[in-house]
Design a protein around this motif. Structure first.
Motif, PDB file in Angstrom:
ATOM      1  N   GLU A   9       0.704  -1.219   0.051  1.00  0.00           N
ATOM      2  CA  GLU A   9      -0.014   0.038  -0.070  1.00  0.00           C
ATOM      3  C   GLU A   9       0.696   1.255   0.255  1.00  0.00           C
ATOM      4  N   ALA A  10       0.928   1.894  -1.198  1.00  0.00           N
ATOM      5  CA  ALA A  10       1.591   3.024  -1.168  1.00  0.00           C
ATOM      6  C   ALA A  10       0.900   4.301  -0.549  1.00  0.00           C
ATOM      7  N   ALA A  11       1.928   4.879   0.345  1.00  0.00           N
ATOM      8  CA  ALA A  11       1.324   6.225   1.080  1.00  0.00           C
ATOM      9  C   ALA A  11       2.609   7.079   1.450  1.00  0.00           C
ATOM     10  N   PHE A  12       2.229   8.504   1.321  1.00  0.00           N
ATOM     11  CA  PHE A  12       3.345   9.258   1.853  1.00  0.00           C
ATOM     12  C   PHE A  12       2.570  10.528   2.498  1.00  0.00           C
ATOM     13  N   SER A  13       3.682  11.228   3.215  1.00  0.00           N
ATOM     14  CA  SER A  13       3.423  12.291   3.750  1.00  0.00           C
ATOM     15  C   SER A  13       4.140  13.387   3.444  1.00  0.00           C
ATOM     16  N   TYR A  14       4.182  14.687   3.810  1.00  0.00           N
ATOM     17  CA  TYR A  14       4.983  15.783   3.480  1.00  0.00           C
ATOM     18  C   TYR A  14       4.994  17.057   4.108  1.00  0.00           C
ATOM     19  N   GLU A  15       5.795  17.963   4.295  1.00  0.00           N
ATOM     20  CA  GLU A  15       5.868  19.197   4.857  1.00  0.00           C
ATOM     21  C   GLU A  15       6.721  20.113   3.961  1.00  0.00           C
ATOM     22  N   ILE A  16       6.154  21.371   4.078  1.00  0.00           N
ATOM     23  CA  ILE A  16       6.802  22.329   3.062  1.00  0.00           C
ATOM     24  C   ILE A  16       7.428  23.249   4.234  1.00  0.00           C
ATOM     25  N   ASP A  19      10.950  27.072   0.900  1.00  0.00           N
ATOM     26  CA  ASP A  19      10.468  26.814  -0.756  1.00  0.00           C
ATOM     27  C   ASP A  19      10.768  25.006  -1.018  1.00  0.00           C
ATOM     28  N   MET A  20      11.229  24.549  -0.130  1.00  0.00           N
ATOM     29  CA  MET A  20      11.443  22.945  -0.086  1.00  0.00           C
ATOM     30  C   MET A  20      10.555  22.052   0.329  1.00  0.00           C
ATOM     31  N   VAL A  21      10.037  21.037  -0.330  1.00  0.00           N
ATOM     32  CA  VAL A  21       9.215  20.193   0.148  1.00  0.00           C
ATOM     33  C   VAL A  21       9.841  18.877   0.623  1.00  0.00           C
ATOM     34  N   LEU A  22       9.739  18.415   1.862  1.00  0.00           N
ATOM     35  CA  LEU A  22      10.278  17.436   2.389  1.00  0.00           C
ATOM     36  C   LEU A  22       9.357  16.164   2.345  1.00  0.00           C
ATOM     37  N   PHE A  23       9.484  15.080   1.480  1.00  0.00           N
ATOM     38  CA  PHE A  23       8.461  13.925   1.432  1.00  0.00           C
ATOM     39  C   PHE A  23       8.879  12.637   2.323  1.00  0.00           C
ATOM     40  N   ARG A  24       8.049  11.900   2.711  1.00  0.00           N
ATOM     41  CA  ARG A  24       8.660  10.851   3.485  1.00  0.00           C
ATOM     42  C   ARG A  24       7.434   9.571   3.109  1.00  0.00           C
ATOM     43  N   SER A  25       7.992   8.700   2.475  1.00  0.00           N
ATOM     44  CA  SER A  25       7.141   7.278   2.602  1.00  0.00           C
ATOM     45  C   SER A  25       6.504   6.877   3.450  1.00  0.00           C
ATOM     46  N   ASP A  26       5.405   6.584   3.809  1.00  0.00           N
ATOM     47  CA  ASP A  26       4.502   5.922   5.031  1.00  0.00           C
ATOM     48  C   ASP A  26       3.902   4.517   4.387  1.00  0.00           C
ATOM     49  N   SER A  27       4.590   4.200   3.356  1.00  0.00           N
ATOM     50  CA  SER A  27       4.041   2.891   2.745  1.00  0.00           C
ATOM     51  C   SER A  27       4.330   1.633   3.529  1.00  0.00           C
ATOM     52  N   THR A  28       3.476   0.550   3.252  1.00  0.00           N
ATOM     53  CA  THR A  28       3.409  -0.693   3.965  1.00  0.00           C
ATOM     54  C   THR A  28       3.295  -1.935   2.959  1.00  0.00           C
ATOM     55  N   ALA A  29       3.829  -2.812   3.531  1.00  0.00           N
ATOM     56  CA  ALA A  29       3.793  -4.081   2.849  1.00  0.00           C
ATOM     57  C   ALA A  29       2.712  -5.165   3.653  1.00  0.00           C
ATOM     58  N   ASP A  30       2.566  -6.540   3.028  1.00  0.00           N
ATOM     59  CA  ASP A  30       1.946  -7.230   3.826  1.00  0.00           C
ATOM     60  C   ASP A  30       2.894  -8.243   4.637  1.00  0.00           C
ATOM     61  N   SER A  31       3.195  -7.650   5.716  1.00  0.00           N
ATOM     62  CA  SER A  31       4.202  -8.193   6.769  1.00  0.00           C
ATOM     63  C   SER A  31       3.710  -9.705   7.131  1.00  0.00           C
ATOM     64  N   GLU A  32       2.486  -9.705   7.379  1.00  0.00           N
ATOM     65  CA  GLU A  32       1.913 -10.992   7.922  1.00  0.00           C
ATOM     66  C   GLU A  32       2.284 -12.336   6.860  1.00  0.00           C
ATOM     67  N   LYS A  33       2.500 -12.146   5.811  1.00  0.00           N
ATOM     68  CA  LYS A  33       2.695 -12.711   4.535  1.00  0.00           C
ATOM     69  C   LYS A  33       4.185 -12.735   4.210  1.00  0.00           C
ATOM     70  N   GLY A  34       5.041 -12.135   4.926  1.00  0.00           N
ATOM     71  CA  GLY A  34       6.615 -11.894   4.643  1.00  0.00           C
ATOM     72  C   GLY A  34       6.969 -11.075   3.845  1.00  0.00           C
ATOM     73  N   THR A  35       6.042 -10.246   3.487  1.00  0.00           N
ATOM     74  CA  THR A  35       6.576  -9.204   2.347  1.00  0.00           C
ATOM     75  C   THR A  35       6.972  -8.093   2.807  1.00  0.00           C
ATOM     76  N   VAL A  36       8.147  -7.261   2.207  1.00  0.00           N
ATOM     77  CA  VAL A  36       8.568  -6.141   2.602  1.00  0.00           C
ATOM     78  C   VAL A  36       8.562  -5.055   1.580  1.00  0.00           C
ATOM     79  N   VAL A  37       8.521  -3.776   1.661  1.00  0.00           N
ATOM     80  CA  VAL A  37       8.767  -2.714   0.457  1.00  0.00           C
ATOM     81  C   VAL A  37      10.242  -2.960   0.117  1.00  0.00           C
ATOM     82  N   GLU A  38      10.504  -2.820  -1.043  1.00  0.00           N
ATOM     83  CA  GLU A  38      11.831  -3.245  -1.509  1.00  0.00           C
ATOM     84  C   GLU A  38      12.292  -1.989  -2.360  1.00  0.00           C
TER      85      GLU A  38
END
Length: 217
Positions: A9-16, A19-38
């Motif tokens: 599940e892709a997700a992200f937050s940001y703050e300004i 004049d610079m935007v700071l992004f951060r990925s808040d994405s998650t994977a199905d950890s119960e089935k052993g997957t991770v964001v690669e």
């Protein structure tokens, strides 16, 4: 057999900040089935204006690889609304995507009544940079003039260095207090580019940030 897993599940937050935007990925994977964001791929502008948005020049503004970092920063050249796309892939090839519109510049006002104000005991030069001489020096920062119903103040000594080791450089809490006041800290020339960030959080959970660059001459 390998159990079937849900796509990430892709997700992200940001703050300004300025004049610079700071992004951060808040994405998650199905950890119960052993997957991770690669892997992650950011496209900072997917609009149809090809002259601005198509950074790789292939004629498609929605498939650019502008960054593969977990927490990238980006500065837009003009105020406006930009559609940002984040694509994440897990270790089994599952793909998740999110597109979010963000406002930058004049339309990106801070939360009403909440303003982070960071003053240094050394007056910034005309380029808004605080200059220090030699190989090391110290600066006292005054954050007491920040405005709003502030619950606490957080200072990140350098948004280009990961103090807490969590992989995100611009979220460190090198100094945190619930009281307005000052903070004196040291800097060294060998650190290279150094930008201090003040974030104020009000009693409602809203945030606002500002920065101050430090440079040795």
């Amino acid at each position: 057999s390998i159990p079937l897993s849900a796509p990430p599940e892709a997700a992200f937050s940001y703050e300004i900040v300025d004049d610079m935007v700071l992004f951060r990925s808040d994405s998650t994977a199905d950890s119960e089935k052993g997957t991770v964001v690669e892997s992650l791929v950011w496209d900072f502008d997917t609009s149809s204006d090809l002259t601005l948005a198509d950074s790789d020049g292939d004629g498609d503004p929605t498939n650019d690889q502008d960054s593969i970092l977990e927490a990238p920063t980006f500065t837009y050249e003009a105020s406006g609304t930009y559609e940002v796309k984040l694509t994440v892939t897990d270790n089994r090839g599952g793909i998740g995507t999110i597109v979010k519109a963000i406002e930058v510049g004049e339309g990106a006002e801070p939360v009403t009544g909440l303003v982070a104000i960071l003053l240094a005991d050394i007056i910034p030069a005309n380029d808004d940079i605080v200059y220090l001489s030699g190989d090391e020096g110290s600066v006292t920062f005054d954050f007491s003039q920040s405005e709003g119903a502030i619950a606490y103040y957080i200072l990140d000594k350098n948004i280009h260095f990961d103090t807490d080791g969590n992989g995100v450089k611009n979220d460190d809490q090198d100094f945190k207090t619930s009281l307005p006041g000052t903070w004196k800290t040291n800097f060294e020339k060998e650190w290279g580019k150094t930008v201090v960030k003040l974030t104020v959080t009000d009693i409602y959970g809203n945030d606002h940030s500002t920065t101050q660059e430090i440079k040795f001459q």
